[in-house]
Design a protein around this motif. Structure first.
Motif, PDB file in Angstrom:
ATOM      1  N   GLN A  54       0.848  -1.199   0.000  1.00  0.00           N
ATOM      2  CA  GLN A  54       0.000   0.000   0.000  1.00  0.00           C
ATOM      3  C   GLN A  54       0.878   1.240   0.000  1.00  0.00           C
ATOM      4  N   THR A  56       0.439   5.412   0.503  1.00  0.00           N
ATOM      5  CA  THR A  56      -0.464   6.493   0.890  1.00  0.00           C
ATOM      6  C   THR A  56       0.336   7.781   0.965  1.00  0.00           C
ATOM      7  N   ARG A  57      -0.013   8.739   0.157  1.00  0.00           N
ATOM      8  CA  ARG A  57       0.680  10.035   0.194  1.00  0.00           C
ATOM      9  C   ARG A  57      -0.068  10.927   1.172  1.00  0.00           C
ATOM     10  N   THR A  58       0.499  11.000   2.379  1.00  0.00           N
ATOM     11  CA  THR A  58      -0.212  11.532   3.528  1.00  0.00           C
ATOM     12  C   THR A  58      -0.199  13.053   3.627  1.00  0.00           C
ATOM     13  N   THR A  64       3.553   7.242   2.963  1.00  0.00           N
ATOM     14  CA  THR A  64       3.550   6.128   3.905  1.00  0.00           C
ATOM     15  C   THR A  64       3.497   4.827   3.118  1.00  0.00           C
ATOM     16  N   GLU A 111       5.117  -0.551   8.638  1.00  0.00           N
ATOM     17  CA  GLU A 111       4.792   0.735   8.026  1.00  0.00           C
ATOM     18  C   GLU A 111       5.980   1.678   8.177  1.00  0.00           C
ATOM     19  N   THR A 113       7.094   5.741   7.105  1.00  0.00           N
ATOM     20  CA  THR A 113       6.680   7.025   6.541  1.00  0.00           C
ATOM     21  C   THR A 113       7.925   7.826   6.189  1.00  0.00           C
TER      22      THR A 113
END
Length: 372
Positions: A54, A56-58, A64, A111, A113
């Motif tokens: 996955q 995720t552009r936080t 992330t 995870e 980031t």
């Protein structure tokens, strides 16, 4: 602690290792890994590899990554980091990133980031180009900046910018363990929009027992809970009982220096635990910058400017092998043929000849020659 990865028993592992050695010998010159990875890229008999499951552009400057490591991953303790390797334009680069998820997770995922830094080739690449299904290299978890095995009476977590990552793992782990003693989480970000995990932290502060969240936005005064930079009055306002807390601090150099000074002045430095997320910008002591750096194998000499040898070598057109650029991975180790260097992390002096140094954190003191 379970890592969510099923492992074979001791006898099965010995049989598997023996079988792999046989296959490796038969698969010379490449070894069994080179053939199996054509079908299953994340598999390796020895290396830790992970598949990106996955992305995720936080925030505007961060991404992330949720990763599924292979069976060589052995789990981690909250606060530890891994060295992530990725190929960019045919060249393999390695950087250190802290795990951010709870260390108690049983799903086998981790995870990371990553915040893009202006001169960060790997961080820029990951923020722009990381994709689901990509395979990256990892090392096993490393680092001594970790959550205690038993719950402290009082915890203080202080982070700045992307230094939030290891302490976020500590907080998440603390919550999943059901710990309920007082915790203050003090975080510094440039602005509200740049704050990593802001929504999750605000929700945790609403429902987690005895968790106090204090936000400081240094470029947007008046929008956070406090203004300015870490100081004694500010720390007192954030947590009046900070002197008795077990404190964990990670962030840029000025934040780390301020925390060390405050805890030392208060006589409670033994309660302070730090993680250097970025290397201090180091300048040699006055009077020691002058001199020449000679790269012996390349027959190149340059006037020293007081920066680490790796930086000076790159400025001279050389491309030394390197990884973390923080003195952690030892990828850049070279031999100091002559002269004296100062370690930018510890301040210690090392004298040649013929000693190994990490050129990413070694600053010349006078004339030096490096086997490069």
């Amino acid at each position: 602690m379970s890592t969510g990865v099923t492992t074979a028993g001791p006898l099965s592992r010995r049989v598997l290792r023996r079988a792999i050695r046989v296959f490796d010998a038969a698969a010379t010159p490449y070894g069994v890994d080179r053939y199996v990875e054509l079908v299953r890229p994340s598999w390796s008999s020895t290396d830790v590899r992970a598949k990106v499951v996955q992305v995720t552009r936080t925030t505007r400057r961060s991404v992330t990554l949720t990763l599924r490591p292979n069976g060589n991953w052995a789990g981690f303790r909250a606060g530890q980091y891994t060295q992530l390797s990725v190929e960019i334009d045919g060249v393999r680069h390695t950087r250190c990133y802290s795990m951010t998820n709870a260390a108690t997770n049983r799903d086998g995922l981790i995870e990371l980031t990553v915040t893009a830094h202006p001169e960060g080739r790997v961080s820029q690449h990951l923020c722009q180009a990381a994709r689901k299904g990509q395979i990256v290299g990892l090392t096993r978890a490393q680092g001594l900046f970790t959550l205690p095995a038993s719950e402290p009476d009082h915890m203080l977590l202080i982070s700045g910018g992307s230094g939030i990552t290891p302490v976020m793992s500590m907080l998440r782990t603390r919550c999943t363990l059901g710990w309920s003693r007082p915790v203050t989480f003090l975080h510094y970000a440039l602005c509200r929009a740049d704050m990593l995990y802001r929504d999750e932290l605000e929700e945790l502060a609403r429902r987690a027992p005895h968790l106090r969240l204090v936000k400081v936005f240094t470029d947007e005064p008046g929008t956070g809970d406090l203004d300015g930079f870490l100081s004694a009055p500010q720390l007192e306002a954030a947590d009046p009982d900070w002197r008795g807390a077990e404190a964990f601090v990670c962030g840029p150099a000025p934040l780390m220096d301020a925390a060390r000074g405050l805890f030392a002045e208060a006589g409670c430095h033994e309660h302070l635990h730090t993680e250097a997320f970025t290397l201090n910008q180091f300048t040699a002591e006055a009077g020691t910058i002058d001199g020449t750096v000679r790269f012996g194998a390349s027959e190149i000499g340059v006037a020293s400017n007081g920066t680490p040898i790796l930086v000076q070598a790159e400025a001279a057109g050389l491309a030394p092998l390197h990884g973390c650029r923080m003195g952690i991975c030892h990828t850049c180790t070279r031999q100091l043929c002559s002269g004296v260097v100062r370690d930018a992390v510890t301040g210690e002096l090392t004298n040649g000849p013929d000693v190994d140094i990490r050129i990413c954190v070694s600053v010349p003191v006078g004339d030096v020659e490096i086997d490069l």
